[in-house]
Design an enzyme around this catalytic site. Structure first.
Site, PDB file in Angstrom:
ATOM      1  N   CYS A  31       1.003  -0.856  -0.032  1.00 36.84           N
ATOM      2  CA  CYS A  31      -0.011   0.354  -0.209  1.00 36.84           C
ATOM      3  C   CYS A  31       0.838   1.465   0.136  1.00 36.84           C
ATOM      4  O   CYS A  31       1.805   1.330   0.907  1.00 36.84           O
ATOM      5  CB  CYS A  31      -0.722  -0.351   1.053  1.00 36.84           C
TER       6      CYS A  31
ATOM      7  N   CYS B 229       0.755   3.184   3.701  1.00 39.49           N
ATOM      8  CA  CYS B 229       0.595   3.208   5.326  1.00 39.49           C
ATOM      9  C   CYS B 229       2.044   3.427   5.801  1.00 39.49           C
ATOM     10  O   CYS B 229       3.204   3.654   4.452  1.00 39.49           O
ATOM     11  CB  CYS B 229       0.750   1.445   5.170  1.00 39.49           C
TER      12      CYS B 229
ATOM     13  N   HIS C 274      -4.441   0.421   8.050  1.00 42.33           N
ATOM     14  CA  HIS C 274      -4.668  -0.125   6.562  1.00 42.33           C
ATOM     15  C   HIS C 274      -6.537  -0.492   6.598  1.00 42.33           C
ATOM     16  O   HIS C 274      -6.993  -0.364   5.582  1.00 42.33           O
ATOM     17  CB  HIS C 274      -3.792  -1.157   5.452  1.00 42.33           C
TER      18      HIS C 274
ATOM     19  N   ASN D  17     -13.272  10.046  -1.379  1.00 37.59           N
ATOM     20  CA  ASN D  17     -13.531   8.516  -1.963  1.00 37.59           C
ATOM     21  C   ASN D  17     -14.010   7.091  -1.955  1.00 37.59           C
ATOM     22  O   ASN D  17     -12.925   7.270  -1.230  1.00 37.59           O
ATOM     23  CB  ASN D  17     -13.009   8.890  -3.385  1.00 37.59           C
TER      24      ASN D  17
ATOM     25  N   SER E 229      -8.956   4.620  -4.908  1.00 39.67           N
ATOM     26  CA  SER E 229      -7.562   4.116  -5.034  1.00 39.67           C
ATOM     27  C   SER E 229      -7.272   2.657  -4.722  1.00 39.67           C
ATOM     28  O   SER E 229      -6.252   2.161  -5.168  1.00 39.67           O
ATOM     29  CB  SER E 229      -6.577   4.799  -6.241  1.00 39.67           C
TER      30      SER E 229
ATOM     31  N   HIS F 212      -7.548   2.138   1.683  1.00 36.25           N
ATOM     32  CA  HIS F 212      -6.777   3.150   2.766  1.00 36.25           C
ATOM     33  C   HIS F 212      -7.355   3.696   3.339  1.00 36.25           C
ATOM     34  O   HIS F 212      -7.212   5.204   2.684  1.00 36.25           O
ATOM     35  CB  HIS F 212      -4.841   2.966   3.008  1.00 36.25           C
TER      36      HIS F 212
ATOM     37  N   HIS G 160      -8.628   7.272   3.875  1.00 37.32           N
ATOM     38  CA  HIS G 160      -7.881   8.653   3.923  1.00 37.32           C
ATOM     39  C   HIS G 160      -9.092   9.722   2.934  1.00 37.32           C
ATOM     40  O   HIS G 160      -9.997   9.001   2.299  1.00 37.32           O
ATOM     41  CB  HIS G 160      -6.521   8.245   2.566  1.00 37.32           C
TER      42      HIS G 160
ATOM     43  N   GLN H   4      -9.282  13.343  -0.149  1.00 36.03           N
ATOM     44  CA  GLN H   4      -8.069  14.328  -0.599  1.00 36.03           C
ATOM     45  C   GLN H   4      -8.549  15.629  -0.158  1.00 36.03           C
ATOM     46  O   GLN H   4      -9.560  16.083   0.169  1.00 36.03           O
ATOM     47  CB  GLN H   4      -8.650  14.045  -2.486  1.00 36.03           C
TER      48      GLN H   4
ATOM     49  N   HIS I 264     -21.404  22.932   5.917  1.00 33.43           N
ATOM     50  CA  HIS I 264     -22.410  21.409   5.886  1.00 33.43           C
ATOM     51  C   HIS I 264     -21.121  20.515   5.526  1.00 33.43           C
ATOM     52  O   HIS I 264     -20.787  20.941   4.686  1.00 33.43           O
ATOM     53  CB  HIS I 264     -23.509  21.928   5.360  1.00 33.43           C
TER      54      HIS I 264
HETATM   55  P1  H2U Z   1      -8.401   8.462  -4.559  1.00 28.20           P
HETATM   56  O1  H2U Z   1      -8.395   7.041  -3.582  1.00 28.20           O
HETATM   57  O2  H2U Z   1      -9.566   9.257  -3.677  1.00 28.20           O
HETATM   58  O3  H2U Z   1      -8.100   8.385  -5.597  1.00 28.20           O
HETATM   59  O4  H2U Z   1      -7.414   8.893  -3.848  1.00 28.20           O
HETATM   60  C1  H2U Z   1      -5.443   9.232  -3.441  1.00 28.20           C
HETATM   61  C2  H2U Z   1      -4.646   9.693  -3.917  1.00 28.20           C
HETATM   62  O5  H2U Z   1      -3.610   9.757  -3.950  1.00 28.20           O
HETATM   63  C3  H2U Z   1      -4.878   9.964  -6.170  1.00 28.20           C
HETATM   64  O6  H2U Z   1      -5.127  11.670  -6.619  1.00 28.20           O
HETATM   65  C4  H2U Z   1      -2.570  10.005  -4.847  1.00 28.20           C
HETATM   66  C5  H2U Z   1      -3.831   9.947  -6.170  1.00 28.20           C
HETATM   67  O7  H2U Z   1      -2.853  10.845  -7.340  1.00 28.20           O
HETATM   68  N1  H2U Z   1      -1.790   8.996  -4.942  1.00 28.20           N
HETATM   69  C6  H2U Z   1      -0.473   9.647  -4.544  1.00 28.20           C
HETATM   70  O8  H2U Z   1      -0.471  10.954  -3.867  1.00 28.20           O
HETATM   71  N2  H2U Z   1       1.104   8.669  -4.543  1.00 28.20           N
HETATM   72  C7  H2U Z   1       0.860   7.889  -4.876  1.00 28.20           C
HETATM   73  O9  H2U Z   1       2.445   7.544  -4.559  1.00 28.20           O
HETATM   74  C8  H2U Z   1       0.139   7.204  -5.242  1.00 28.20           C
HETATM   75  C9  H2U Z   1      -1.571   7.712  -4.979  1.00 28.20           C
HETATM   76 ZN    ZN Z   2      -2.238   0.919   3.704  1.00 32.08          ZN
END
Ligand code: H2U
Ligand code: ZN
Length: 349
Positions: free
Chosen positions: A50, A53, A113, A153, A161, A164, A166, A168, A296
């Site tokens: 991951c 992580c 994770h 998301n 993606s 884990h 998180h 944005q 909100h």
């Molecule tokens: P999402 O799961 O909402 O796509 O958010 C993950 C974000 O993490 C995604 O915008 C970033 C991706 O660009 N990312 C990094 O900054 N570094 C990484 O090593 C992989 C993903």
């Molecule tokens: Zn992780």
């Protein structure tokens, strides 16, 4: 039976000025699809592959620290860059474009994770709320930044993606469309009525008590009258505050509490790792007071009937306007009915 629960009608979204079509009579139409349960994905506490992580390498070669709480970093694949100039790029008749400087951040909620907001304690979520506040403050203080959009998301169904936990943070020079619409509507309402749109809306919802899902002293979670997604909700501050930066310590804890309880209810609804896109709408950071803004959150979950049956915004929705069958009142009742103990924490009978 009231017309709102029996006849096709449109409802006005007071925050955006857009309409949603509601077809309550259609919920009795035959359903031949499956109603499946999907097992909560068994995730390890630490996944060596991951990129979020602690201690692991990211896609661009950087290494995460061995963080133990929350952890924020600049998105390695940022959609916005701070170097681009905030000036007109094109104005050629109908062709108009402007430069959009900004910053993109990623915030990990936990080193674990396998967690989600619904599986974290209030004590563990409070630092997440504090990080949202700090990021808003720090990014909002930058000259080029006028709006800070925080969003999560959750789940592959929503394009996340990585499981884990998180979110944005995209900080922009201009107001994005959704915030801009809400800003305009809130300011028009204030000018016309001398009161806050969402304070008045919340008072009405509290009086009717039909669409409220759960609440605490400082926040209320409800299915808005004009919800588009089957189980869409809004979380509203009960006090008229405009931003994360206005939260008292007690309110930060109350926000953590309501987020935990609402996401548990979501997971329990179909006994699944409930997907959604959620995010906060707050006052712009251009330095103006923006008294019209009421802080909100919106939750937009795609699921309709089970862990695998989702709503598609296609056809009439794309070409006409959003439409829903199950009424917001029914959705709220279903969300009210489920327990606030996560189904994975219930002891076996
Ligand atoms: P999402 O799961 O909402 O796509 O958010 C993950 C974000 O993490 C995604 O915008 C970033 C991706 O660009 N990312 C990094 O900054 N570094 C990484 O090593 C992989 C993903
Ligand atoms: Zn992780």
């Amino acid at each position: 039976m009231s017309l709102l629960s029996s006849a096709s009608h449109r409802r006005l979204n007071q925050l955006t000025g857009e309409w949603v079509l509601v077809s309550p009579h259609r919920t009795s139409r035959p359903w031949q699809g499956q109603v499946e349960k999907v097992r909560y994905e068994d995730r390890p506490r630490y996944d060596p592959s991951c990129y979020l992580c602690p201690g692991n390498g990211r896609a661009n070669g950087e290494r995460n620290p061995r963080y133990t709480g929350v952890f924020a970093f600049d998105n390695d694949f940022a959609a916005l860059t701070s170097q681009t100039p905030a000036k007109e790029f094109a104005r050629d008749g109908l062709l108009i474009a402007e430069g959009e400087p900004g910053r993109c951040r990623v915030l990990c909620f936990s080193p674990r994770h396998d967690l989600t907001l619904s599986r974290m304690s209030v004590r563990e979520i409070v630092p997440v709320v504090e990080a949202w506040r700090d990021e808003t403050m720090r990014l909002g203080a930058l000259d080029m930044i006028n709006y800070v959009q925080i969003f999560e998301n959750r789940g592959a169904a929503m394009g996340a993606s990585n499981p884990h936990p998180h979110c944005q943070i995209w900080a922009t020079h201009s107001m994005p469309n959704e915030a801009a619409k809400e800003s305009e509507r809130q300011s028009a309402y204030l000018a016309q009525n001398g009161s806050c749109l969402l304070c008045d809306y919340l008072a009405l919802e509290e009086k009717l008590a039909e669409r409220i899902v759960c609440r605490n002293e400082h926040f209320v979670a409800l299915v808005p009258f004009w919800a588009i997604w089957p189980f869409e909700t809004m979380v509203l501050a009960t006090r008229h505050i405009g931003s994360f930066t206005d939260l008292t310590g007690e309110e930060a804890m109350a926000l953590a509490d309501i987020l935990r309880r609402l996401t548990i209810r979501y997971d329990n609804l179909f006994e699944t790792d409930f997907p959604y896109s959620m995010g906060f709408h707050q006052r712009p950071t251009d330095g103006a007071p923006h008294a019209n803004w009421h802080f909100h959150a919106h939750f937009y979950p795609p699921l309709l009937r089970s862990a695998t049956v989702r709503k598609f915004m296609v056809g009439f929705e794309m070409l006409g306007e959003p439409q829903r069958d199950i009424t917001p009142e029914t959705a709220a009742a279903q969300l009210r009915e489920v327990s606030e103990t996560h189904y994975l924490d219930r002891s076996a009978p």
